[in-house]
Design an enzyme around this catalytic site. Structure first.
Site, PDB file in Angstrom:
ATOM      1  N   SER A 180      30.771  67.662  65.451  1.00  0.00           N
ATOM      2  CA  SER A 180      31.570  67.462  64.255  1.00  0.00           C
ATOM      3  C   SER A 180      32.366  66.161  64.381  1.00  0.00           C
ATOM      4  O   SER A 180      31.791  65.114  64.639  1.00  0.00           O
ATOM      5  CB  SER A 180      32.469  68.680  64.033  1.00  0.00           C
ATOM      6  OG  SER A 180      33.039  68.680  62.748  1.00  0.00           O
ATOM      7  N   ASP A 347      23.813  74.541  58.606  1.00  0.00           N
ATOM      8  CA  ASP A 347      25.026  73.746  58.399  1.00  0.00           C
ATOM      9  C   ASP A 347      25.078  73.227  56.966  1.00  0.00           C
ATOM     10  O   ASP A 347      24.222  72.453  56.540  1.00  0.00           O
ATOM     11  CB  ASP A 347      25.026  72.567  59.381  1.00  0.00           C
ATOM     12  CG  ASP A 347      26.384  71.887  59.513  1.00  0.00           C
ATOM     13  OD1 ASP A 347      27.217  72.019  58.596  1.00  0.00           O
ATOM     14  OD2 ASP A 347      26.599  71.208  60.532  1.00  0.00           O
ATOM     15  N   HIS A 376      28.049  75.415  60.374  1.00  0.00           N
ATOM     16  CA  HIS A 376      28.550  74.279  61.153  1.00  0.00           C
ATOM     17  C   HIS A 376      29.207  74.706  62.467  1.00  0.00           C
ATOM     18  O   HIS A 376      29.105  73.999  63.480  1.00  0.00           O
ATOM     19  CB  HIS A 376      29.556  73.498  60.296  1.00  0.00           C
ATOM     20  CG  HIS A 376      30.080  72.272  60.942  1.00  0.00           C
ATOM     21  ND1 HIS A 376      29.285  71.200  61.278  1.00  0.00           N
ATOM     22  CD2 HIS A 376      31.344  71.926  61.334  1.00  0.00           C
ATOM     23  CE1 HIS A 376      30.012  70.248  61.830  1.00  0.00           C
ATOM     24  NE2 HIS A 376      31.262  70.672  61.890  1.00  0.00           N
TER      25      HIS A 376
END
Length: 397
Positions: A180, A347, A376
């Site tokens: 991320s 995701d 995610h």
């Protein structure tokens, strides 16, 4: 916001011997008890010049290390955390027995093996877990920076980490790993300091922030600034805009998971509903998903700062690996070191297509799909999958 209950040992920049956190001997697979540290990496004599033109004359960085640096300074692995993460990636501390956020992956015999590697994780510039950020005291005014904290970018975060690693005696990084917002930093390291990085593993991220991700962050920021307690960002730290920050977290949590994950976990279940309850009473009960989102908001408010949330999400929105460097194709084809790129098939925040697009233009990259219903957040949940891939990737020299 301060670093909370964790004790940070403050050392001076360059005091190498005092900077290595020694984990106590713990059970097999654990780094044991660790000591959070704090290091000054910018001073009036060596200020940090920011990408957008600002300057910070004092920057302290909170960090943890696991394992030991070899005499050549070449066995370091840098772990990058995500938006609301911290330097506490593994082990436990004297005042917090909750294991670090990637504890299943870091330790002796684990995927990131601390018998082989000197592992470093630091709280990012602009954070609120000990590293200088909006909740820190401005030495000029004697008050928290708040909304006056200068605009910084992911590139600035990496510049701060570079100063930290240099002070620790790291000459070369075996790998930089993160997911991320952490993945943004991984890629930035590969482009900014290629001579220092031997391999990278970005997870669940692309080369720039999309309109979709920017839009979601904007809605979350508006939730915070619409809270009357926001006060233009000049709220007392002990009375921050809790409602707005909690709502921002709820918005984010929906994007961190997937339809299947939430449906499987909550469905249409209600809090307090039972087979014996009347239909009217059951309808009065909150849905479990609503209760879950409220709970996540309350948890974040207790450990995070609203100004920090705004500034970090703006830095994420600014993220574009090619900014000031020419075309994106040129930048990505210039990343020559081995790369393990991992995407997540469910995701919705950073779709798998973004991660695959990296591999299409990076000459020495391999792509792996993390298969999960959890969206995610899978890189923080699917530890066996992530561990297997990282172990294989780090096995060679």
């Amino acid at each position: 916001m301060s670093s909370g209950s964790r004790v940070l040992v403050h050392a001076t920049w360059g005091d190498h011997a005092a900077l290595l956190a020694r984990a106590s001997s713990g059970p097999q697979g654990s780094v044991g008890r660790v000591r959070p540290l704090l290091l000054d990496v910018a001073t009036p004599h060596a200020p940090l010049e920011l990408q957008r033109g600002g300057r910070l004359e004092r920057v302290a960085v909170a960090y943890e290390t696991y394992g030991e640096l070899n005499s050549q300074g070449t066995n370091a692995v840098l772990i990058e955390h995500a938006l609301t993460g911290s330097a506490h990636a593994a082990g436990v501390t004297d005042r917090e027995d909750v294991p670090g956020w990637w504890d299943p992956l870091v330790g002796p015999g684990k995927a990131i093996d601390t018998r082989r590697f000197f592992v470093v994780c630091s709280n990012v510039l602009g954070g609120c877990y000990g590293t200088t950020g909006p909740s820190s005291i401005d030495p000029v005014t004697g008050r928290p920076y708040g909304p006056d904290f200068p605009h910084y970018t992911v590139r600035d975060m990496v510049a701060v980490q570079h100063r930290l690693l240099t002070a620790l005696g790291v000459k070369s990084l075996r790998a930089v790993v993160g997911g991320s917002m952490g993945g943004m930093q991984v890629l930035e390291w590969a482009v900014t300091y290629p001579e220092m990085v031997r391999a990278i593993a970005p997870i669940a991220i692309g080369a720039r922030h999309s309109a979709w991700a920017i839009g979601l962050n904007e809605v979350a920021r508006r939730a915070i600034t619409a809270d009357p307690a926001w006060q233009g960002g000049r709220y007392p730290l002990e009375h921050q805009p809790e409602t707005g920050l909690g709502l921002a977290r709820a918005i984010a949590m929906l994007t961190y998971r997937s339809y299947d994950s939430l449906e499987q976990k909550f469905g249409r279940e209600r809090v307090g509903a039972s087979e014996e309850a009347s239909a009217d009473r059951a309808l009065d009960a909150s849905f479990q998903i609503a209760s879950y989102l409220e709970y996540q908001g309350v948890k974040l408010v207790k450990r995070f700062d609203a100004n920090t949330y705004l500034s970090l999400t703006r830095a994420m929105d600014d993220y574009d690996l090619s900014e000031g460097r020419g075309s994106l194709t040129k930048v990505l084809t210039g990343i020559k070191m081995p790369a393990l790129v991992m995407g997540i098939d469910s995701d919705v925040l950073y779709p798998e297509s973004e991660a695959k697009a990296l591999v299409e233009r990076m000459p020495n990259a391999r792509y792996v799909t993390l298969s999960s219903p959890h969206g995610h957040d899978a890189f923080l949940i699917e530890y066996p999958q992530v561990a297997a891939q990282l172990r294989r990737f780090l096995e060679g020299d």
